[in-house]
Design a protein around this motif. Sequence first.
Motif, mmCIF file in Angstrom:
data_model
loop_
_atom_site.group_PDB
_atom_site.id
_atom_site.type_symbol
_atom_site.label_atom_id
_atom_site.label_comp_id
_atom_site.label_asym_id
_atom_site.label_seq_id
_atom_site.Cartn_x
_atom_site.Cartn_y
_atom_site.Cartn_z
ATOM 1 N N SER A 1 4.204 -16.788 8.450
ATOM 2 C CA SER A 1 3.684 -16.764 9.815
ATOM 3 C C SER A 1 2.277 -17.356 9.852
ATOM 4 C CB SER A 1 3.674 -15.331 10.353
ATOM 5 O OG SER A 1 2.532 -14.656 9.913
ATOM 6 N N GLU B 1 -0.010 -16.466 11.593
ATOM 7 C CA GLU B 1 -0.983 -15.375 11.699
ATOM 8 C C GLU B 1 -1.567 -15.020 10.326
ATOM 9 O OE1 GLU B 1 0.497 -11.949 13.760
ATOM 10 O OE2 GLU B 1 -0.174 -12.731 15.683
ATOM 11 N N GLN B 2 -0.756 -15.215 9.281
ATOM 12 C CA GLN B 2 -1.275 -14.915 7.945
ATOM 13 C C GLN B 2 -2.392 -15.872 7.576
ATOM 14 O OE1 GLN B 2 1.499 -14.364 4.773
ATOM 15 N NE2 GLN B 2 2.960 -13.332 6.088
ATOM 16 N N PHE C 1 -10.928 -13.531 7.495
ATOM 17 C CA PHE C 1 -11.554 -12.778 6.410
ATOM 18 C C PHE C 1 -12.291 -13.684 5.432
ATOM 19 C CE2 PHE C 1 -8.336 -9.773 7.933
ATOM 20 C CZ PHE C 1 -9.209 -8.745 8.278
ATOM 21 N N GLY C 2 -12.606 -14.904 5.865
ATOM 22 C CA GLY C 2 -13.556 -15.700 5.104
ATOM 23 C C GLY C 2 -13.000 -16.848 4.303
ATOM 24 N N GLN D 1 3.791 -18.152 -1.290
ATOM 25 C CA GLN D 1 5.009 -17.752 -0.594
ATOM 26 C C GLN D 1 5.986 -18.915 -0.449
ATOM 27 O OE1 GLN D 1 4.433 -15.038 2.841
ATOM 28 N NE2 GLN D 1 2.282 -15.362 2.450
ATOM 29 N N LEU E 1 10.410 -9.608 -3.225
ATOM 30 C CA LEU E 1 9.550 -10.389 -4.088
ATOM 31 C C LEU E 1 9.348 -9.549 -5.339
ATOM 32 C CD1 LEU E 1 7.313 -11.564 -1.293
ATOM 33 C CD2 LEU E 1 7.614 -13.046 -3.234
ATOM 34 N N ALA F 1 0.253 -9.326 9.744
ATOM 35 C CA ALA F 1 -0.253 -10.481 8.996
ATOM 36 C C ALA F 1 -0.833 -10.089 7.650
ATOM 37 C CB ALA F 1 -1.279 -11.263 9.827
ATOM 38 N N ILE F 2 -0.252 -9.085 7.007
ATOM 39 C CA ILE F 2 -0.677 -8.805 5.635
ATOM 40 C C ILE F 2 0.104 -9.741 4.725
ATOM 41 C CG2 ILE F 2 -1.468 -6.462 5.980
ATOM 42 C CD1 ILE F 2 1.210 -5.461 5.102
ATOM 43 N N PHE F 3 -0.430 -9.949 3.515
ATOM 44 C CA PHE F 3 0.127 -10.980 2.640
ATOM 45 C C PHE F 3 1.217 -10.386 1.752
ATOM 46 C CE2 PHE F 3 -4.543 -11.966 3.088
ATOM 47 C CZ PHE F 3 -4.359 -12.764 4.205
ATOM 48 N N PRO F 4 2.460 -10.811 1.930
ATOM 49 C CA PRO F 4 3.573 -10.164 1.222
ATOM 50 C C PRO F 4 3.550 -10.378 -0.287
ATOM 51 C CG PRO F 4 4.331 -12.076 2.460
ATOM 52 C CD PRO F 4 2.917 -11.844 2.843
ATOM 53 N N HIS F 5 2.843 -11.416 -0.751
ATOM 54 C CA HIS F 5 2.855 -11.695 -2.181
ATOM 55 C C HIS F 5 1.705 -11.017 -2.913
ATOM 56 C CE1 HIS F 5 0.203 -14.487 -0.230
ATOM 57 N NE2 HIS F 5 -0.346 -14.787 -1.380
ATOM 58 N N MET F 6 0.911 -10.218 -2.177
ATOM 59 C CA MET F 6 -0.186 -9.508 -2.842
ATOM 60 C C MET F 6 0.069 -8.013 -2.750
ATOM 61 S SD MET F 6 -3.584 -11.337 -1.417
ATOM 62 C CE MET F 6 -3.704 -13.102 -1.193
ATOM 63 N N PHE G 1 -9.012 -8.432 0.176
ATOM 64 C CA PHE G 1 -9.021 -9.891 0.367
ATOM 65 C C PHE G 1 -10.337 -10.388 0.980
ATOM 66 C CE2 PHE G 1 -8.138 -13.823 2.653
ATOM 67 C CZ PHE G 1 -7.477 -14.560 1.699
ATOM 68 N N GLY G 2 -10.747 -9.736 2.068
ATOM 69 C CA GLY G 2 -11.962 -10.157 2.762
ATOM 70 C C GLY G 2 -13.186 -10.049 1.868
ATOM 71 N N MET H 1 -13.132 -12.814 -0.767
ATOM 72 C CA MET H 1 -13.486 -14.105 -0.180
ATOM 73 C C MET H 1 -14.993 -14.225 0.005
ATOM 74 S SD MET H 1 -11.078 -16.211 0.414
ATOM 75 C CE MET H 1 -9.956 -15.853 -0.907
ATOM 76 N N SER I 1 6.422 -5.164 0.910
ATOM 77 C CA SER I 1 7.854 -4.970 1.181
ATOM 78 C C SER I 1 8.314 -3.584 0.762
ATOM 79 C CB SER I 1 8.657 -6.038 0.459
ATOM 80 O OG SER I 1 8.420 -5.966 -0.931
ATOM 81 N N ARG J 1 -7.669 -3.320 5.699
ATOM 82 C CA ARG J 1 -8.207 -4.631 5.377
ATOM 83 C C ARG J 1 -9.281 -5.032 6.384
ATOM 84 N NH1 ARG J 1 -4.217 -9.704 5.747
ATOM 85 N NH2 ARG J 1 -4.308 -9.088 7.915
#
Lengths: 265, 368
Positions: A160, A162-163, A170-171, A185, A264, B87-92, B100-101, B104, B134, B148
């Motif tokens: 998405s 949005e990600q 967040f920078g 992904q 995953l 909108a969280i990151f599924p691979h983390m 994350f913030g 960064m 997930s 976050r």
Amino acid sequence: MKRLALQAGCIAITLFMAVPLYLIALAAFSSRESLNRFPLPLLPTDFSTETIQGFLGSTGVVPAAINSVMVGLSTVILALLIGVPAGYALARYAFRGKQPYQLFLLLTRALPIVVLSVPLARIFLASGLYDTTYAVTLLHTALALPTTVLITSAVFVAVSPEQEEAAQIFGASPLTAFVRVVMPQALPGIAAAAVFTFVMSWNEVLGASILTLNQRTLPAQVLATLSFSPLAYRFAGGFALVVPALVFIAIMRKYLLNMWGTTLR
Amino acid sequence: MSRIVLRNLVKTYPGGDRRATDDVSLEVAEGEFVVLVGPSGCGKTTLLRMVAGLERPDAGTVHIGDRDVTGVSARDRRVSMVFQSYAIFPHMRVRQNIGFGLAMRGVPRDEIARRVADAANLLDLSGYLDRYPSQLSGGQRQRVAVARAIVVDAGVLLMDEPLSNLDALLRLQFRAELKRIVQKIGTTTLYVTHDQAEAMSLGDKVAVMRDGRIAQIGAPLEVYDRPSDRFVGGFLGAPPMNFFPASVTDGPTLSVGNLTLEAPPSLATLAGQQVTVGVRAEKLAVSATQADGFHPATVEVVEPTGASVLLTVAFGGHELKVQAPPTFETRPGDTIWLRTDPQSLRFYDPETSLALSPGPGVIDAPQS
């Protein structure tokens, strides 16, 4: 009952794929004489590397195999370098001519190579690329691009936007957001596109035959010599053509499962 | 913590036939919690995205703190945001998601670990830090998104319908929790929702938006009690405010159908005119028997809600929603008696739908 039918279906499909592979492997690893025996034993009773050694020893086979690997890998790299950004653009942006562009991509596959062969040969002759692996790489890249673009764009659509926006809030810079958030992904899908491209390039014979004389790829080499080769050579050649594609798929399997599996890891 | 000042923001999307936000100005004071509420397509999310830096306004300015950030990219605005889709990151893992913030921004590792642990603690995620999204429930994913957002300690917290993907029960639970957390950290917050109940319950101030403009902004109860136009009264509150036409007669009184209702004295200035009367369902007094000052109404529908009974009645030829005590027993077809307190009646211009101000003390001028 339904379960039983499903299992029967799975077994049938597996056999459909596996039996020819088994038979060709069996023939490739039998001695020359046993191939002429009748009926052929269905179990590897007399294992021998004589046939396959004979094949590998014949003129031009090893250089052709090296050519094939080079062309396959170069095609994968080139197709991804061009196709991934294009897929990303298709997935993320609305631009003028987007629909015609997608249609045009598919149309490039609508023209048979036979039709293209003469103009292609002419262009490569004029540019001095004729009879080089570069020529074959370029042709294969052109053939692979539509699928690469369409597969990767489908993959990017699934992540998405949005990600990416969240990453930027967040920078992260747009590039960092892509590398840290989107790429991981998209990797399974990109791997699938790579497998597709490699197998396509490895198996493509017509274009490779037309554009080369001495710098043949393996399928072109096998095809060129097929008509006046002994039976054993054909089996060994067939086996040699199938194996690398299988190995490549096995390596990429992890990513493919990620793409089609439910989790995953 | 920083205040947000929006001045005359105009935004039209490419291909859009009208302005998504139409000359909107808004000020959110330091530490204030302002909720933008309105029906879908009213421009509330566009407004939020312009504060975040995810959309560029066609005209107007955005100030965060004392800095003009109109042309500044999202990542340099130092804002924080919770998205509708999480909108969280599924691979983390959850840990990397929350941190994350901070990562960064180059915060040292041990400090990231400490702050992530604190945020996880605040949101009851301590046991889930090593899981992938997930493996979490929807509610937990939303907590990760909030963690976050608060862990970075940005001056401004933006939330875009953060509760809309949760089921009803969870939404109610998390709403209170969210309010507690935001109160605790005290960040300036701009919150977007289409749910009027959410807006009322969360905001220090509620801004009701419609067609790209802010129809009314004020404290939740004030907006609820004194809607500046019919739209606001109809949008806020469940059931929505009742509206019915009446004519003002000398006295002053209101004549509705064949009924004559008591009117506030200040309405005398409007004698002889038509008005639209607005009244909240719970401001109507109900009686099973005739009494002084009560007028008859016919019950059409009875809906017990547990805490009260919601009645749909015909009153002077108009349909009204009335909120009666839970013990009030009646059946469709019965005649009941209603009293309208003149002080709880609101008056609107039938033409413009805007609140009328018939003299001081009855209705304040609508804020805008």
